[in-house]
Design a protein around this motif. Structure first.
Motif, PDB file in Angstrom:
ATOM      1  N   PHE A   1     -52.003 -92.149  94.462  1.00  0.00           N
ATOM      2  CA  PHE A   1     -52.526 -91.939  95.809  1.00  0.00           C
ATOM      3  C   PHE A   1     -52.911 -90.429  95.679  1.00  0.00           C
ATOM      4  N   GLU A   2     -52.139 -89.535  94.871  1.00  0.00           N
ATOM      5  CA  GLU A   2     -52.736 -88.028  94.661  1.00  0.00           C
ATOM      6  C   GLU A   2     -54.015 -88.238  94.060  1.00  0.00           C
ATOM      7  N   ALA A   3     -54.155 -88.870  93.137  1.00  0.00           N
ATOM      8  CA  ALA A   3     -55.614 -88.993  92.555  1.00  0.00           C
ATOM      9  C   ALA A   3     -56.674 -89.309  93.323  1.00  0.00           C
ATOM     10  N   ILE A   4     -56.519 -90.375  94.042  1.00  0.00           N
ATOM     11  CA  ILE A   4     -57.827 -90.895  94.892  1.00  0.00           C
ATOM     12  C   ILE A   4     -57.716 -90.049  96.135  1.00  0.00           C
TER      13      ILE A   4
ATOM     14  N   LEU B   1     -55.714 -85.148  85.535  1.00  0.00           N
ATOM     15  CA  LEU B   1     -55.139 -86.747  85.570  1.00  0.00           C
ATOM     16  C   LEU B   1     -53.812 -86.514  84.427  1.00  0.00           C
ATOM     17  N   ASP B   2     -54.175 -85.621  83.400  1.00  0.00           N
ATOM     18  CA  ASP B   2     -52.956 -85.591  82.695  1.00  0.00           C
ATOM     19  C   ASP B   2     -51.835 -84.828  83.184  1.00  0.00           C
ATOM     20  N   ARG B   3     -51.968 -84.035  84.127  1.00  0.00           N
ATOM     21  CA  ARG B   3     -50.765 -83.498  85.061  1.00  0.00           C
ATOM     22  C   ARG B   3     -49.893 -84.364  85.745  1.00  0.00           C
ATOM     23  N   ILE B   4     -50.691 -85.328  86.250  1.00  0.00           N
ATOM     24  CA  ILE B   4     -49.936 -86.297  87.291  1.00  0.00           C
ATOM     25  C   ILE B   4     -49.331 -87.686  86.328  1.00  0.00           C
ATOM     26  N   LEU B   5     -49.787 -87.791  85.350  1.00  0.00           N
ATOM     27  CA  LEU B   5     -49.400 -88.790  84.440  1.00  0.00           C
ATOM     28  C   LEU B   5     -47.851 -88.735  84.184  1.00  0.00           C
ATOM     29  N   SER B   6     -47.227 -89.850  84.395  1.00  0.00           N
ATOM     30  CA  SER B   6     -45.934 -89.913  83.875  1.00  0.00           C
ATOM     31  C   SER B   6     -45.832 -90.259  82.221  1.00  0.00           C
ATOM     32  N   LYS B   7     -45.228 -89.685  81.424  1.00  0.00           N
ATOM     33  CA  LYS B   7     -45.057 -90.019  79.932  1.00  0.00           C
ATOM     34  C   LYS B   7     -43.887 -91.169  79.730  1.00  0.00           C
TER      35      LYS B   7
ATOM     36  N   PRO C   1     -60.521 -86.574  95.094  1.00  0.00           N
ATOM     37  CA  PRO C   1     -61.357 -86.710  94.119  1.00  0.00           C
ATOM     38  C   PRO C   1     -62.217 -85.460  93.692  1.00  0.00           C
ATOM     39  N   GLU C   2     -62.365 -84.656  94.578  1.00  0.00           N
ATOM     40  CA  GLU C   2     -62.856 -83.220  93.909  1.00  0.00           C
ATOM     41  C   GLU C   2     -62.186 -82.547  92.918  1.00  0.00           C
ATOM     42  N   ARG C   3     -60.757 -82.792  92.957  1.00  0.00           N
ATOM     43  CA  ARG C   3     -60.177 -82.134  91.829  1.00  0.00           C
ATOM     44  C   ARG C   3     -59.810 -83.033  90.657  1.00  0.00           C
TER      45      ARG C   3
ATOM     46  N   GLU D   1     -63.030 -96.142  91.985  1.00  0.00           N
ATOM     47  CA  GLU D   1     -63.873 -96.207  91.242  1.00  0.00           C
ATOM     48  C   GLU D   1     -63.913 -94.909  90.312  1.00  0.00           C
ATOM     49  N   PHE D   2     -63.893 -93.944  90.867  1.00  0.00           N
ATOM     50  CA  PHE D   2     -63.919 -92.600  90.236  1.00  0.00           C
ATOM     51  C   PHE D   2     -62.558 -92.322  89.309  1.00  0.00           C
ATOM     52  N   LEU D   3     -61.417 -92.692  89.827  1.00  0.00           N
ATOM     53  CA  LEU D   3     -60.254 -92.511  89.244  1.00  0.00           C
ATOM     54  C   LEU D   3     -60.583 -93.433  87.888  1.00  0.00           C
TER      55      LEU D   3
END
Length: 435
Positions: free
Chosen positions: A228-231, A242-248, A234-236, A274-276
């Motif tokens: 949700f934060e990613a979409i 993306l690397d920051r909000i991914l959970s390893k 989109p300007e960010r 789409e952009f994500l």
């Protein structure tokens, strides 16, 4: 493309893309690697009905969605007549037949009207290396031998506009359950885990079921940010964000989780993801999309544009109806792609009347990638522990099925026969018990 002086013709290397049909699809193993065509203008001038039909099919292909393609008849003379009075597009495609001398003369005449930067693909019936070299020397971008396939044409265009310095794009695999509750998310999460382990390459699982997604639970993760934060910004969105909000989840597997809350409604538009997805493709080799069982514009758009689709179904009549509708639509949306992979899930539920997996698949014109038996103890324990089947019991036949699925959707190899044999033995035991 380099010519081989040892050859008398071009047949050895002029057909990098084949076009066999499978279950009603025109897709091939090679075809799945043809990239998308950028926003270019293309004007084609055909001589034969066969080439015109191929070009028309290429116009409808999803990879050509951004390009603007116009088709006319008449070959090189028609192209000369057109561009005497009009600017040339990014790419001209001309079909020719007849003497080589006439072809060279006509192309020289056409070159007088070509703007700087215009590329030319010639389709001809002369199979000769000397001619090919002469055409390339005169500035022709590519020469294709008739009959031309859809993938030859799209692939040739893609090669001309591929960025040699661009990072290779990752493969996108969408898992879609044809009926609610059939276990598509469980299959997606286990398949992604097996993909990361088998190839030891980065895999991102993206949970697109924003209100009810279970990927966080299945991987025992509770991230504060995700899809949700990613979409929403989109300007960010770039690789760093993306690397920051991914959970390893482990060394090679990361999760972009769904909020899984009902504090808001999630009414996304057709292009919301789409952009994500494109950002993820530029960042990792494999993107697994856990697509919810719903039907709206963005789900349709997502399924139309991914590299591979895995359909998950249970062996009953409602699932068969939904699967048939889905497969029929995918044939229309993706006529030149491989058919979807079919996973039959929760097979052999005690006392439940079921459609046999092979009969289910036959009604769809597909083959069964895997038939996963009903194992509530195994899957329930894994879910409660936040584990995958391969973590709980790596030697279990179902774990090997997920390994096979990972290999199949990776595009790198085919499922191993040994694992299929082990599965067959397992299913035969289930049938004996059922009997």
């Amino acid at each position: 493309m380099s010519a081989n002086p040892e050859l008398n013709d071009l047949s050895g290397y002029m057909d990098p893309y084949s076009e066999p049909s499978a279950a009603g699809y025109g897709g091939s193993e090679e075809g799945v690697h043809v990239g998308s065509i950028p926003r270019i203008t293309v004007h084609g001038f055909c001589l034969t009905d066969a080439t015109m039909r191929t070009a028309e099919a290429a116009m409808e292909d999803r990879r050509m969605a951004k390009a603007h393609l116009k088709l006319d008849t008449g070959g090189i003379p028609a192209a000369i007549e057109t561009f005497e009075q009009a600017p040339t597009p990014n790419l001209i495609i001309v079909e020719t037949a007849g003497k080589q001398e006439d072809l060279i003369s006509s192309l020289d005449h056409l070159a007088e009207y070509c703007d700087a930067g215009t590329k030319v693909i010639v389709i001809g019936d002369v199979n000769d290396v000397t001619l090919y070299r002469d055409l390339i020397h005169r500035g022709v971008s590519e020469y294709l031998i008739t009959p031309v396939s859809v993938f030859q044409l799209i692939g040739a265009i893609g090669e001309l506009y591929a960025d040699p310095e661009a990072e290779p794009l990752g493969r996108t695999v969408a898992f879609f359950g044809v009926k609610g509750g059939c276990g598509a998310s469980t299959v997606a999460h286990n398949g992604a885990w097996a993909l990361a382990r088998s190839f030891e390459s980065e895999v991102v699982v993206t949970d697109l079921d924003l209100p009810f997604g279970t990927a966080g639970l299945d991987y025992n993760q509770d991230p504060l940010q995700g899809v949700f934060e990613a979409i929403s910004a989109p300007e960010r969105l770039d690789e760093t964000y993306l690397d920051r909000i991914l959970s390893k989840c482990n060394e090679h597997l990361s999760l972009l989780a769904a909020p899984a809350t009902l504090e808001r409604t999630y009414d996304q538009n057709e292009t919301a993801f789409e952009f994500l997805i494109e950002t993820m493709r530029a960042s990792v080799p494999h993107v697994v999309l856990d697509v919810p069982h719903t039907w709206n514009a963005w789900v349709k758009q997502t399924l139309m544009n991914v590299d591979e689709i895995v359909l998950v179904a249970e062996p009953d009549l409602a699932n068969l109806r939904n699967a048939k509708n889905t497969v029929d639509l995918l044939k229309q949306l993706r006529p030149n792609d491989r058919p979807p992979h079919l996973i039959m899930n929760k097979v052999n539920v005690p006392k439940r009347p079921e459609i046999k997996p092979d009969e289910f698949a036959s009604a769809l014109g597909l083959s069964v990638q895997a038939a996963i038996p009903f194992e509530p103890q195994l899957f329930g324990t894994a879910a409660n522990n936040g584990q995958m089947i391969g973590e709980l019991d790596a030697k279990h036949a179902i774990a090997r099925m997920f390994d096979d699925l990972a290999q199949s959707v990776s595009g790198k190899s085919q499922p191993s026969k040994s694992a299929r044999g082990a599965l067959g033995g397992l299913l035969s035991k289930f049938r004996l018990k059922a009997g």
